[in-house]
Design an enzyme around this catalytic site. Structure first.
Site, PDB file in Angstrom:
ATOM      1  N   GLY A 238      -7.169 -11.569  -2.261  1.00  0.00           N
ATOM      2  CA  GLY A 238      -7.096 -10.126  -2.471  1.00  0.00           C
ATOM      3  C   GLY A 238      -6.589  -9.419  -1.238  1.00  0.00           C
ATOM      4  O   GLY A 238      -6.614  -9.960  -0.126  1.00  0.00           O
ATOM      5  N   ARG A 239      -6.140  -8.195  -1.440  1.00  0.00           N
ATOM      6  CA  ARG A 239      -5.624  -7.399  -0.340  1.00  0.00           C
ATOM      7  C   ARG A 239      -6.756  -7.035   0.617  1.00  0.00           C
ATOM      8  O   ARG A 239      -7.936  -7.105   0.260  1.00  0.00           O
ATOM      9  CB  ARG A 239      -4.954  -6.134  -0.866  1.00  0.00           C
ATOM     10  CG  ARG A 239      -5.783  -5.370  -1.851  1.00  0.00           C
ATOM     11  CD  ARG A 239      -5.060  -4.184  -2.431  1.00  0.00           C
ATOM     12  NE  ARG A 239      -5.009  -3.083  -1.489  1.00  0.00           N
ATOM     13  CZ  ARG A 239      -4.751  -1.835  -1.840  1.00  0.00           C
ATOM     14  NH1 ARG A 239      -4.521  -1.543  -3.110  1.00  0.00           N
ATOM     15  NH2 ARG A 239      -4.727  -0.876  -0.953  1.00  0.00           N
ATOM     16  N   PRO A 240      -6.441  -6.656   1.845  1.00  0.00           N
ATOM     17  CA  PRO A 240      -7.492  -6.328   2.824  1.00  0.00           C
ATOM     18  C   PRO A 240      -8.366  -5.178   2.350  1.00  0.00           C
ATOM     19  O   PRO A 240      -7.885  -4.193   1.779  1.00  0.00           O
ATOM     20  CB  PRO A 240      -6.696  -5.937   4.078  1.00  0.00           C
ATOM     21  CG  PRO A 240      -5.366  -6.589   3.922  1.00  0.00           C
ATOM     22  CD  PRO A 240      -5.087  -6.615   2.448  1.00  0.00           C
ATOM     23  N   GLY A 241      -9.672  -5.312   2.598  1.00  0.00           N
ATOM     24  CA  GLY A 241     -10.614  -4.239   2.297  1.00  0.00           C
ATOM     25  C   GLY A 241     -11.207  -4.271   0.915  1.00  0.00           C
ATOM     26  O   GLY A 241     -11.996  -3.389   0.568  1.00  0.00           O
ATOM     27  N   THR A 242     -10.871  -5.283   0.104  1.00  0.00           N
ATOM     28  CA  THR A 242     -11.394  -5.313  -1.262  1.00  0.00           C
ATOM     29  C   THR A 242     -12.820  -5.836  -1.338  1.00  0.00           C
ATOM     30  O   THR A 242     -13.453  -5.708  -2.389  1.00  0.00           O
ATOM     31  CB  THR A 242     -10.493  -6.182  -2.151  1.00  0.00           C
ATOM     32  OG1 THR A 242     -10.269  -7.446  -1.518  1.00  0.00           O
ATOM     33  CG2 THR A 242      -9.152  -5.501  -2.381  1.00  0.00           C
ATOM     34  N   GLY A 243     -13.339  -6.430  -0.272  1.00  0.00           N
ATOM     35  CA  GLY A 243     -14.734  -6.857  -0.270  1.00  0.00           C
ATOM     36  C   GLY A 243     -14.921  -8.358  -0.286  1.00  0.00           C
ATOM     37  O   GLY A 243     -15.969  -8.837  -0.723  1.00  0.00           O
ATOM     38  N   HIS A 461      10.359  23.538  -1.333  1.00  0.00           N
ATOM     39  CA  HIS A 461      10.370  22.073  -1.429  1.00  0.00           C
ATOM     40  C   HIS A 461       9.190  21.573  -2.262  1.00  0.00           C
ATOM     41  O   HIS A 461       9.374  20.798  -3.213  1.00  0.00           O
ATOM     42  CB  HIS A 461      10.326  21.472  -0.019  1.00  0.00           C
ATOM     43  CG  HIS A 461      10.467  19.987   0.003  1.00  0.00           C
ATOM     44  ND1 HIS A 461      11.658  19.349   0.238  1.00  0.00           N
ATOM     45  CD2 HIS A 461       9.555  18.997  -0.185  1.00  0.00           C
ATOM     46  CE1 HIS A 461      11.483  18.043   0.196  1.00  0.00           C
ATOM     47  NE2 HIS A 461      10.205  17.808  -0.059  1.00  0.00           N
ATOM     48  N   GLU A 462       7.989  22.009  -1.916  1.00  0.00           N
ATOM     49  CA  GLU A 462       6.803  21.531  -2.632  1.00  0.00           C
ATOM     50  C   GLU A 462       6.749  22.089  -4.049  1.00  0.00           C
ATOM     51  O   GLU A 462       6.272  21.413  -4.968  1.00  0.00           O
ATOM     52  CB  GLU A 462       5.537  21.894  -1.851  1.00  0.00           C
ATOM     53  CG  GLU A 462       5.485  21.355  -0.430  1.00  0.00           C
ATOM     54  CD  GLU A 462       5.677  19.852  -0.355  1.00  0.00           C
ATOM     55  OE1 GLU A 462       5.355  19.159  -1.343  1.00  0.00           O
ATOM     56  OE2 GLU A 462       6.173  19.372   0.681  1.00  0.00           O
ATOM     57  N   ASP A 536      11.546  11.333   0.790  1.00  0.00           N
ATOM     58  CA  ASP A 536      11.728  11.372  -0.665  1.00  0.00           C
ATOM     59  C   ASP A 536      12.968  10.582  -1.076  1.00  0.00           C
ATOM     60  O   ASP A 536      12.931   9.803  -2.036  1.00  0.00           O
ATOM     61  CB  ASP A 536      11.851  12.820  -1.143  1.00  0.00           C
ATOM     62  CG  ASP A 536      10.599  13.631  -0.864  1.00  0.00           C
ATOM     63  OD1 ASP A 536       9.511  13.024  -0.828  1.00  0.00           O
ATOM     64  OD2 ASP A 536      10.696  14.850  -0.677  1.00  0.00           O
TER      65      ASP A 536
END
EC number: 3.4.24.-
Length: 768
Positions: A238-243, A461-462, A536
């Site tokens: 799993g990706r970092p930080g998933t537990g 822009h926003e 963007d």
């Protein structure tokens, strides 16, 4: 049953005794300094020598000393104040008792020998003073002898000490063992961690897989009777930080087995063969303490795919460590209660031999949590925090897609810090919103002074992003729009992404349109573009390239994957130069078409864009609901008035007043609606019909601009004059007609401005 329990207790006590002895030996080796005995021996010798040589100086050091002139010293001798004079080095010293204290008088000699000083000799002869000559400072011959032999003594002592340590090093490792590099630095967790499976949320599938591992260690007979074999290894992906590491701690907390924890980087050292030796030592300790679990964090440090070719010699040490790990895992017997638990976020670099069945039999993928998982994680991490009544963790979970457990824990921690900054121990919803923005976009810069021109550019822009998000099918709805600088961004539009398993072609093209919305709004509204659209354009180009090159959605090139190979040792191109050129042309075509569509959409809904810009310039931060109200036809002024009324009601501090104020506003709006309906049904004026037609044309009701003819307006004007003649006797009707005329004139002017803007707008040169 009783005999079995006794045997288990006896076995457990024996294991505890061995662990205690091993721990005591390790503590003794750790607490004892390698040079403690030798240094103590040297210290005793130096202390004895110092005391022997300088005992007289030590005695006189604490006495009161008075330096006097040579003449005064002779005078005191002649008077009989001194009964004894000592000659030492270049001084004459005499000790006298004054007021019960010993006082040391001294002066410098004027000649090298005291016998050459007639005044002192005469005074000594008259008063019969005793004269002594003392040894010079420094110890004399003994100190010279010691200076010659002391280095030899130190060298002999050091050699004896190292020889003893070498003998001990062949029997065991530890901090004091110079041959202990081959011993693993594994950390055996004797005290169970407080983490349980209930403390791990959002990864229910992974927990179920690991519960079986824990159950096997507790009840192995249930599986052996069925002929099942325990998985020799479980790989957490799993990706970092998933537990992943948290799940390993939960396994240690739930199971009654011994738990050994080590990092993959701790196996390899500067000496050849150390890694393999540490692997052997680790598994020996695990077998002695079985049932046990070995947890190797970041196993990709030693499990990386073995290289081939001429330059593979540089990785021999790491490959030896990997080979030893493969042998140890493949050497388990079926009844050995040792399980290897490993974690990594780089499965693609692991060696295939490590992943085969029989070593890591089970792979558990720990994915990023979904909406319900994020809610559960937020509830777990908010147990020790005070939350205000307005906090809705469900809303926070909705605006944090892609956040993993570590991100959500950090989010609540940042919110708690913001609450403490307010001198409060309660977290409000505003703190959580600010924490989301801070983590996602960086630190806010509310006090930063922005020029009016830049502020207007940011607003366009926003607003362009927001309008395109709401009007483009397949795009995610707007959550928040702000022009307050945060991090490297001057402002941002935060969407509310939906949980998706797959992405369609329409959704990818919609993402490109939304990304182009900011630049297109600048080009139409300000007739200029800025560097604010850099990221963007970069993201839009990346999406378009994936659209053509990766997922094969291009109609011209077809469903073909043109991506380069992931193999780091493959240098063969998978497409020709002509194909690369066609890919670039197709990407450019897609981007150009979507930019043209974005320009058309913003031109057709220019009034709505202007209203969003006006609201942004006045409030700086608006919600997605306010954007949708403008698209539905509401004016920015009406939204501002409603916001001001609501803020005034909140400041009064009474919920009843707030409710009454809102009800009165709703009732007044309903009354106006009823009156308008009655007025419309009674009068049926053509002027109001014209107003409705103009509102529809200008897009206030959310429709798209339709081409209008001048004759239509002339016809409506004639009908309006006829309606005025029919109602000239009614004052109220005349007043309403006058208001309608003003409204029609304003709408007519806006429509003419919009058509003029469309007629004057020129396409960019690359689109002509």
């Amino acid at each position: 049953m009783a005999d079995r329990d006794k045997n288990d207790i006896r076995k457990r006590l024996e294991e505890l005794r061995k662990d205690n002895n091993r721990r005591n030996n390790r503590q003794d080796n750790g607490n004892r300094s390698p040079f403690s005995g030798f240094l103590f021996f040297i210290f005793v010798i130096l202390l004895f020598t110092f005391t022997l040589l300088f005992h007289r100086d030590i005695q006189t050091y604490f006495q009161e000393k008075r330096e006097i002139s040579y003449t005064e010293f002779v005078s005191k001798t002649q008077k009989g104040d001194f009964s004894e004079i000592n000659e030492k080095d270049d001084k004459l010293i005499s000790q006298v008792k004054e007021n019960g204290k010993d006082v040391l008088y001294y002066t410098k000699k004027i000649t090298d020998r005291v016998g050459d000083e007639p005044n002192i000799i005469s005074a000594i002869g008259q008063k019969k003073v005793k004269l002594n000559s003392l040894q010079p400072s420094g110890g004399g011959f003994f100190l010279l002898l010691l200076g010659q032999f002391l280095p030899m003594i130190i060298m002999i002592g050091l050699m004896v000490y190292l020889a003893k340590k070498m003998v001990g090093g062949s029997q065991g490792g530890g901090p004091g063992n110079i041959f202990g590099f081959g011993k693993s630095r594994v950390n055996k967790i004797d005290k169970k961690p407080d983490v349980k499976f209930d403390d791990v949320a959002g990864v229910d599938g992974a927990k179920e897989e690991l519960r079986e591992v824990v159950d096997f260690l507790k009840n192995p007979e249930k599986y052996t009777k069925a002929g099942a074999r325990v998985p020799k290894g479980v790989l957490l992906l799993g990706r970092p930080g998933t537990g992943k590491t948290l799940l390993a701690k939960a396994v240690a907390g739930e199971s009654g087995a011994s738990f050994f924890s080590i990092s993959g980087s701790e196996f390899v050292e500067m000496f050849v063969g150390v890694g393999a030796s540490r692997v052997r030592d680790l598994f020996e300790k695990a077998k002695e303490s079985s049932p046990s679990i070995i947890f190797i964090d970041e196993i990709d440090a030693i499990g990386r795919r073995r290289s081939v070719g001429k330059n593979s010699g540089s990785n021999d040490e790491r490959e030896q460590t990997l080979n030893q790990l493969l042998v140890e895992m493949d050497g388990f017997e079926t009844d050995t209660k040792v399980i290897v638990l490993a974690a990594t976020n780089r499965e693609d670099v692991l060696d295939p031999a490590l992943l085969r069945a029989g070593r890591f039999d089970r792979r558990v993928t720990v994915d990023a949590p979904d909406l319900q998982g994020r809610i559960a994680i937020l509830k777990v991490h908010s147990r020790n925090k005070k939350l205000a009544r307005d906090v809705k963790l469900e809303d926070i979970a909705k605006i944090t897609p892609g956040f993993v457990g570590a991100d959500l824990a950090n989010l609540l921690n940042e919110a708690a810090i913001l609450a403490a900054r307010r001198a409060s121990d309660t977290i409000k919803m505003a703190d959580l919103d600010e924490a989301v923005d801070k983590i996602g976009m960086g630190l806010g810069q509310k006090g930063k002074i922005i020029k009016p021109e830049e502020k207007k550019l940011l607003a366009y822009h926003e607003a362009g992003h927001a309008i395109m998000t709401e009007l483009t099918p397949g795009a995610d709805p707007v959550h928040k729009v702000t022009i307050i600088p945060r991090g490297d961004a001057g402002g941002f539009m935060m969407p509310l992404p939906e949980e998706k398993l797959v992405t369609t072609s329409r959704q990818m093209l919609a993402e490109i349109k939304v990304l182009f919305g900011g630049r297109a709004a600048e080009e139409i509204g300000l007739e200029d573009v800025s560097t604010g659209a850099y990221s963007d354009i970069k993201r839009a180009t990346k999406v378009a390239r994936a659209y053509v090159e990766s997922v094969g959605m291009s109609k011209k090139l077809g469903p073909i994957n043109f991506e380069n190979s992931d193999d780091e040792y493959s240098f063969t191109p998978n497409k020709s130069d002509e194909t690369v050129r066609e890919i670039d042309l197709e990407i450019r075509k897609i981007l150009t078409e979507e930019y043209f569509n974005t320009l058309n959409t913003l031109q057709d809904n220019w009034e709505k864009l202007e209203q969003v810009v006006e609201l942004l310039l006045k409030k700086e931060t608006i919600t997605g609901d306010e954007v949708r109200r403008i698209i539905a036809g509401e004016k920015a002024e009406d939204i501002l008035k409603g916001t001001e009324v609501k803020e005034e009601s909140i400041q009064k501090g009474s919920e009843g007043i707030v409710q009454t104020s809102e009800n009165s506003i709703e009732e007044s709006q309903e009354n106006k609606t009823v009156e308008a309906e009655v007025h419309d049904s009674n009068l049926k004026s053509d002027t109001e019909k014209l107003a409705e037609a103009v509102r529809e044309i200008t897009g206030e009701t959310g429709g798209v601009l339709e081409p209008t003819e001048k004759n239509d307006f002339d016809k409506d004007s004639d009908d309006n004059e006829k309606n005025d003649d029919d109602n000239e006797n009614s004052d109220d009707s005349s007043k309403n007609d006058s208001d309608s005329d003003d409204e029609n004139e304003n709408s007519d002017n806006k429509s003419e401005k919009n058509k003029k803007r469309k007629s004057n707008f020129k396409l960019p040169s690359f689109m002509e």
